[in-house]
Structures are given as C-alpha cells and as structure tokens.
Design a protein around this motif. Structure first.
Motif, PDB file in Angstrom:
ATOM      1  N   PRO A 173       0.796  -1.230   0.000  1.00  0.00           N
ATOM      2  CA  PRO A 173       0.000   0.000   0.000  1.00  0.00           C
ATOM      3  C   PRO A 173       0.829   1.281   0.000  1.00  0.00           C
ATOM      4  CG  PRO A 173      -0.118  -1.106   2.134  1.00  0.00           C
ATOM      5  CD  PRO A 173       0.528  -2.061   1.192  1.00  0.00           C
ATOM      6  N   VAL A 174       1.999   1.245   0.620  1.00  0.00           N
ATOM      7  CA  VAL A 174       2.861   2.434   0.629  1.00  0.00           C
ATOM      8  C   VAL A 174       3.257   2.801  -0.794  1.00  0.00           C
ATOM      9  CG1 VAL A 174       5.080   3.376   1.368  1.00  0.00           C
ATOM     10  CG2 VAL A 174       3.735   1.991   2.955  1.00  0.00           C
ATOM     11  N   GLU A 175       3.677   1.818  -1.561  1.00  0.00           N
ATOM     12  CA  GLU A 175       4.047   2.043  -2.959  1.00  0.00           C
ATOM     13  C   GLU A 175       2.824   2.440  -3.784  1.00  0.00           C
ATOM     14  OE1 GLU A 175       6.150   2.155  -6.618  1.00  0.00           O
ATOM     15  OE2 GLU A 175       6.695   2.430  -4.509  1.00  0.00           O
TER      16      GLU A 175
ATOM     17  N   LEU B 113      -8.621   0.941   8.004  1.00  0.00           N
ATOM     18  CA  LEU B 113      -7.957   1.899   8.892  1.00  0.00           C
ATOM     19  C   LEU B 113      -6.483   2.049   8.527  1.00  0.00           C
ATOM     20  CD1 LEU B 113      -9.520   0.913  12.338  1.00  0.00           C
ATOM     21  CD2 LEU B 113     -10.043   2.911  10.955  1.00  0.00           C
ATOM     22  N   ILE B 114      -5.827   0.929   8.239  1.00  0.00           N
ATOM     23  CA  ILE B 114      -4.411   0.970   7.881  1.00  0.00           C
ATOM     24  C   ILE B 114      -4.208   1.724   6.569  1.00  0.00           C
ATOM     25  CG2 ILE B 114      -2.424  -0.437   7.189  1.00  0.00           C
ATOM     26  CD1 ILE B 114      -3.486  -2.612   9.094  1.00  0.00           C
ATOM     27  N   LEU B 115      -5.036   1.407   5.583  1.00  0.00           N
ATOM     28  CA  LEU B 115      -4.929   2.072   4.281  1.00  0.00           C
ATOM     29  C   LEU B 115      -5.228   3.565   4.396  1.00  0.00           C
ATOM     30  CD1 LEU B 115      -6.677  -0.608   2.044  1.00  0.00           C
ATOM     31  CD2 LEU B 115      -4.274   0.058   1.928  1.00  0.00           C
ATOM     32  N   MET B 116      -6.199   3.937   5.208  1.00  0.00           N
ATOM     33  CA  MET B 116      -6.541   5.342   5.391  1.00  0.00           C
ATOM     34  C   MET B 116      -5.365   6.117   5.980  1.00  0.00           C
ATOM     35  SD  MET B 116      -9.555   6.361   4.359  1.00  0.00           S
ATOM     36  CE  MET B 116      -9.553   7.887   5.290  1.00  0.00           C
ATOM     37  N   VAL B 117      -4.703   5.536   6.955  1.00  0.00           N
ATOM     38  CA  VAL B 117      -3.544   6.201   7.585  1.00  0.00           C
ATOM     39  C   VAL B 117      -2.418   6.381   6.572  1.00  0.00           C
ATOM     40  CG1 VAL B 117      -1.715   5.949   9.301  1.00  0.00           C
ATOM     41  CG2 VAL B 117      -4.079   5.440   9.931  1.00  0.00           C
ATOM     42  N   LEU B 118      -2.077   5.307   5.862  1.00  0.00           N
ATOM     43  CA  LEU B 118      -0.997   5.378   4.875  1.00  0.00           C
ATOM     44  C   LEU B 118      -1.335   6.355   3.752  1.00  0.00           C
ATOM     45  CD1 LEU B 118      -0.078   1.578   4.606  1.00  0.00           C
ATOM     46  CD2 LEU B 118       1.170   3.367   5.829  1.00  0.00           C
TER      47      LEU B 118
ATOM     48  N   MET C  39      -0.964  11.595   0.738  1.00  0.00           N
ATOM     49  CA  MET C  39      -1.723  12.614   0.014  1.00  0.00           C
ATOM     50  C   MET C  39      -1.643  13.995   0.672  1.00  0.00           C
ATOM     51  SD  MET C  39      -3.147  11.643  -2.799  1.00  0.00           S
ATOM     52  CE  MET C  39      -3.399  10.113  -3.692  1.00  0.00           C
ATOM     53  N   HIS C  40      -1.596  14.009   2.002  1.00  0.00           N
ATOM     54  CA  HIS C  40      -1.569  15.292   2.705  1.00  0.00           C
ATOM     55  C   HIS C  40      -0.178  15.632   3.250  1.00  0.00           C
ATOM     56  CE1 HIS C  40      -5.781  15.800   2.161  1.00  0.00           C
ATOM     57  NE2 HIS C  40      -6.138  14.829   2.982  1.00  0.00           N
ATOM     58  N   ARG C  41       0.792  14.775   2.953  1.00  0.00           N
ATOM     59  CA  ARG C  41       2.173  15.019   3.397  1.00  0.00           C
ATOM     60  C   ARG C  41       2.218  15.342   4.898  1.00  0.00           C
ATOM     61  NH1 ARG C  41       1.810  17.016  -1.780  1.00  0.00           N
ATOM     62  NH2 ARG C  41       3.482  16.433  -3.212  1.00  0.00           N
ATOM     63  N   THR C  42       1.589  14.481   5.669  1.00  0.00           N
ATOM     64  CA  THR C  42       1.496  14.697   7.108  1.00  0.00           C
ATOM     65  C   THR C  42       2.214  13.597   7.869  1.00  0.00           C
ATOM     66  OG1 THR C  42      -0.042  15.198   8.913  1.00  0.00           O
ATOM     67  CG2 THR C  42      -0.678  13.413   7.412  1.00  0.00           C
ATOM     68  N   THR C  43       2.276  13.737   9.177  1.00  0.00           N
ATOM     69  CA  THR C  43       2.956  12.755  10.011  1.00  0.00           C
ATOM     70  C   THR C  43       2.051  11.571  10.302  1.00  0.00           C
ATOM     71  OG1 THR C  43       2.199  13.785  12.067  1.00  0.00           O
ATOM     72  CG2 THR C  43       4.273  14.599  11.124  1.00  0.00           C
ATOM     73  N   GLN C  44       2.674  10.485  10.730  1.00  0.00           N
ATOM     74  CA  GLN C  44       1.896   9.288  11.059  1.00  0.00           C
ATOM     75  C   GLN C  44       0.931   9.558  12.207  1.00  0.00           C
ATOM     76  OE1 GLN C  44       3.773   5.794  13.071  1.00  0.00           O
ATOM     77  NE2 GLN C  44       3.202   4.702  11.199  1.00  0.00           N
ATOM     78  N   GLY C  45       1.399  10.314  13.208  1.00  0.00           N
ATOM     79  CA  GLY C  45       0.559  10.607  14.367  1.00  0.00           C
ATOM     80  C   GLY C  45      -0.700  11.373  14.000  1.00  0.00           C
ATOM     81  N   LYS C  46      -0.556  12.396  13.166  1.00  0.00           N
ATOM     82  CA  LYS C  46      -1.712  13.194  12.755  1.00  0.00           C
ATOM     83  C   LYS C  46      -2.656  12.382  11.876  1.00  0.00           C
ATOM     84  CE  LYS C  46       0.490  17.736  13.042  1.00  0.00           C
ATOM     85  NZ  LYS C  46       0.937  18.934  12.283  1.00  0.00           N
ATOM     86  N   ALA C  47      -2.071  11.538  11.023  1.00  0.00           N
ATOM     87  CA  ALA C  47      -2.901  10.695  10.157  1.00  0.00           C
ATOM     88  C   ALA C  47      -3.718   9.713  10.990  1.00  0.00           C
ATOM     89  CB  ALA C  47      -2.023   9.946   9.158  1.00  0.00           C
ATOM     90  N   ILE C  48      -3.077   9.106  11.984  1.00  0.00           N
ATOM     91  CA  ILE C  48      -3.783   8.155  12.852  1.00  0.00           C
ATOM     92  C   ILE C  48      -4.888   8.864  13.625  1.00  0.00           C
ATOM     93  CG2 ILE C  48      -3.551   6.699  14.903  1.00  0.00           C
ATOM     94  CD1 ILE C  48      -0.755   5.944  13.918  1.00  0.00           C
ATOM     95  N   ALA C  49      -4.575  10.039  14.160  1.00  0.00           N
ATOM     96  CA  ALA C  49      -5.576  10.793  14.923  1.00  0.00           C
ATOM     97  C   ALA C  49      -6.761  11.169  14.036  1.00  0.00           C
ATOM     98  CB  ALA C  49      -4.935  12.053  15.509  1.00  0.00           C
ATOM     99  N   GLY C  50      -6.461  11.621  12.822  1.00  0.00           N
ATOM    100  CA  GLY C  50      -7.529  12.011  11.902  1.00  0.00           C
ATOM    101  C   GLY C  50      -8.423  10.866  11.502  1.00  0.00           C
ATOM    102  N   VAL C  51      -7.859   9.667  11.424  1.00  0.00           N
ATOM    103  CA  VAL C  51      -8.635   8.488  11.046  1.00  0.00           C
ATOM    104  C   VAL C  51      -9.440   7.943  12.227  1.00  0.00           C
ATOM    105  CG1 VAL C  51      -8.439   6.066  10.332  1.00  0.00           C
ATOM    106  CG2 VAL C  51      -7.110   7.828   9.143  1.00  0.00           C
ATOM    107  N   LEU C  52      -8.873   8.029  13.429  1.00  0.00           N
ATOM    108  CA  LEU C  52      -9.531   7.437  14.588  1.00  0.00           C
ATOM    109  C   LEU C  52     -10.639   8.302  15.177  1.00  0.00           C
ATOM    110  CD1 LEU C  52      -6.620   5.746  16.593  1.00  0.00           C
ATOM    111  CD2 LEU C  52      -8.300   4.692  15.079  1.00  0.00           C
ATOM    112  N   ILE C  53     -10.540   9.615  15.027  1.00  0.00           N
ATOM    113  CA  ILE C  53     -11.555  10.500  15.618  1.00  0.00           C
ATOM    114  C   ILE C  53     -12.976  10.153  15.144  1.00  0.00           C
ATOM    115  CG2 ILE C  53     -12.456  12.870  15.569  1.00  0.00           C
ATOM    116  CD1 ILE C  53      -9.609  13.853  15.973  1.00  0.00           C
ATOM    117  N   PRO C  54     -13.221  10.005  13.817  1.00  0.00           N
ATOM    118  CA  PRO C  54     -14.580   9.631  13.376  1.00  0.00           C
ATOM    119  C   PRO C  54     -15.013   8.279  13.929  1.00  0.00           C
ATOM    120  CG  PRO C  54     -13.314  10.487  11.534  1.00  0.00           C
ATOM    121  CD  PRO C  54     -12.350  10.285  12.655  1.00  0.00           C
ATOM    122  N   LEU C  55     -14.067   7.333  14.009  1.00  0.00           N
ATOM    123  CA  LEU C  55     -14.395   6.009  14.538  1.00  0.00           C
ATOM    124  C   LEU C  55     -14.791   6.094  16.005  1.00  0.00           C
ATOM    125  CD1 LEU C  55     -14.459   2.921  14.079  1.00  0.00           C
ATOM    126  CD2 LEU C  55     -12.056   2.863  14.779  1.00  0.00           C
ATOM    127  N   LEU C  56     -14.050   6.870  16.787  1.00  0.00           N
ATOM    128  CA  LEU C  56     -14.354   7.019  18.210  1.00  0.00           C
ATOM    129  C   LEU C  56     -15.695   7.725  18.413  1.00  0.00           C
ATOM    130  CD1 LEU C  56     -10.827   8.006  19.581  1.00  0.00           C
ATOM    131  CD2 LEU C  56     -11.986   5.803  19.796  1.00  0.00           C
TER     132      LEU C  56
END
Length: 224
Positions: free
Chosen positions: A37-39, A173-178, A183-200
C-alpha cells in the motif's frame, strides 16, 4: 525514480487502464494496494478528477457487498437444516423475504457506496483539518476523497466468511492512515488521529443510543 515518500507521476495501474486495459488495471491496482500500500499511494495521482477513484471504489465495494450477501444467504439457509420441520415451514416466508432484501441491497449498493464515499470523505477531511493533518497538503478535499476511495479495496475482505467484516475494518484503517500520510504530506501521528476520531465518535454515538434504549426499556418495565 523519485525518492521514498515522494509523489510519482507514474500513476496506479487503474489510472493507466487506457494503456494496459480495464481489467488488468483493476486487478493490478487491487494487488498493489493489498501487497504494497505504501508504494500504491506513492504512485497514485494526487489530483485529476473524481471519476477514476470513484469508479474503482464502487467496483471493489460492490464485489465485497455482493459476496457478503451471498455468504449471508448461504449460511442463513444452512443453519435451518438443523431445525424441526414445523419451524422450517414457519421460517420459509421470512427466509424468502430476507433473500429479496439481499437482492435489493446488492442492486442499490452502487448508489449507497457513491453517497457513502462523499459523506465519508467529508467527515474524514474535517477530522484531518482538526488535527492539522492538512496543514502542508496541496490536494485538499480531493486528496482525502482519493484516500477514502482507494482504501475501499478493503471491502474485498468480505469474500472471507465470518472474519471478513472485521478484516475489512482493520485493513481500511491501515490504508486510510498510509493514504493520508502520502496525500496530505502529514505525520503518522496526525494521520492516525484524523482516522480514529470519526471512529471514536461513531462508537460514542452507538453507546449513547444503546444507553437510551436500555434506559427506556428499564423505565417501561419499572412502570409496570
């Protein structure tokens, strides 16, 4: 080749299907998203149009929904073999109705997927904005939409009976973070937070609804 993590102008096989063929582009993109998925996201175009990722998402999601409906129908019929004859007769109409509902579900799935993609992308994009994941982004909402659309490949996990649904959620969830990181040139932490907030938030809403239902039932029984 571009350095690791950098955008590529090559495009996904799906985005080059005019050159390599529709089916080949679809299959190769699914394989790439599943195995690397990274590639895959590195090669994915950042901008262009909404049609390419939209059609891809509708196709893979429809396949996952259709197969899931087939499994549901098959296993729904299988367990009735252990029931007494009189109970089978009573359930006959219900099973027929359920089969009809499944067919309708499969038929309207593309429309539901289309609506779900835009609604889901809007929710995720707001979440990414809240955590600052879009600060250095040049793709905006389209970038989030592409991440959500290509992450829909996770729906194919529904071809596996019983555990397919859970596997689809985890893979998504994994694909969304990667995808968000790229796409947004962001950090892993921010990507994880952005993906988990709607789920929570979704989990909180579900628990709140359950609490209201349980509270209502308790009050009703107490009244009697």
């Amino acid at each position: 080749p571009p350095p690791p993590g950098a955008a590529s102008t090559e495009g996904l096989p799906w985005e080059r299907r005019a050159e390599i063929g529709f089916l080949n582009g679809l299959v190769e993109t699914v394989k790439l998203l599943v195995t690397n998925p990274v590639e895959a996201f590195r090669r994915a175009k950042e901008k262009g149009d909404y049609a390419e990722p939209l059609i891809f998402a509708i196709l893979v999601s429809w396949i996952g929904i259709a197969v899931s409906a087939v499994w549901s129908g098959l296993f729904g019929q299988a367990w009735t073999a252990f029931l007494p004859p009189e109970m089978k007769e009573r359930l006959g109409g219900a099973l027929a109705t359920n089969a009809g509902v499944l067919l309708v579900q499969v038929g309207v799935a593309p429309i539901l997927v289309l609506i779900g993609l835009f609604v889901g992308a809007a929710i995720y994009h707001v979440s990414f904005m809240v955590v600052g994941a879009t600060k250095d982004s040049t793709t905006g909402f389209e970038g989030t939409f592409r991440v959500v659309a290509y992450s829909s490949v996770s729906q194919l996990a529904n071809v596996v009976p019983f555990v397919g649904g859970l596997a689809a959620v985890v893979c998504n969830l994994i694909l969304m973070v990667l995808g968000a990181m790229r796409m947004h040139r962001t950090t892993q932490g921010k990507a994880i937070a952005g993906v988990l907030i709607p789920l929570l938030l979704c989990c909180v809403c579900v628990f709140a609804a359950l609490a209201l239902v349980i509270g209502g039932l308790a009050a009703a029984f107490a009244g009697h």
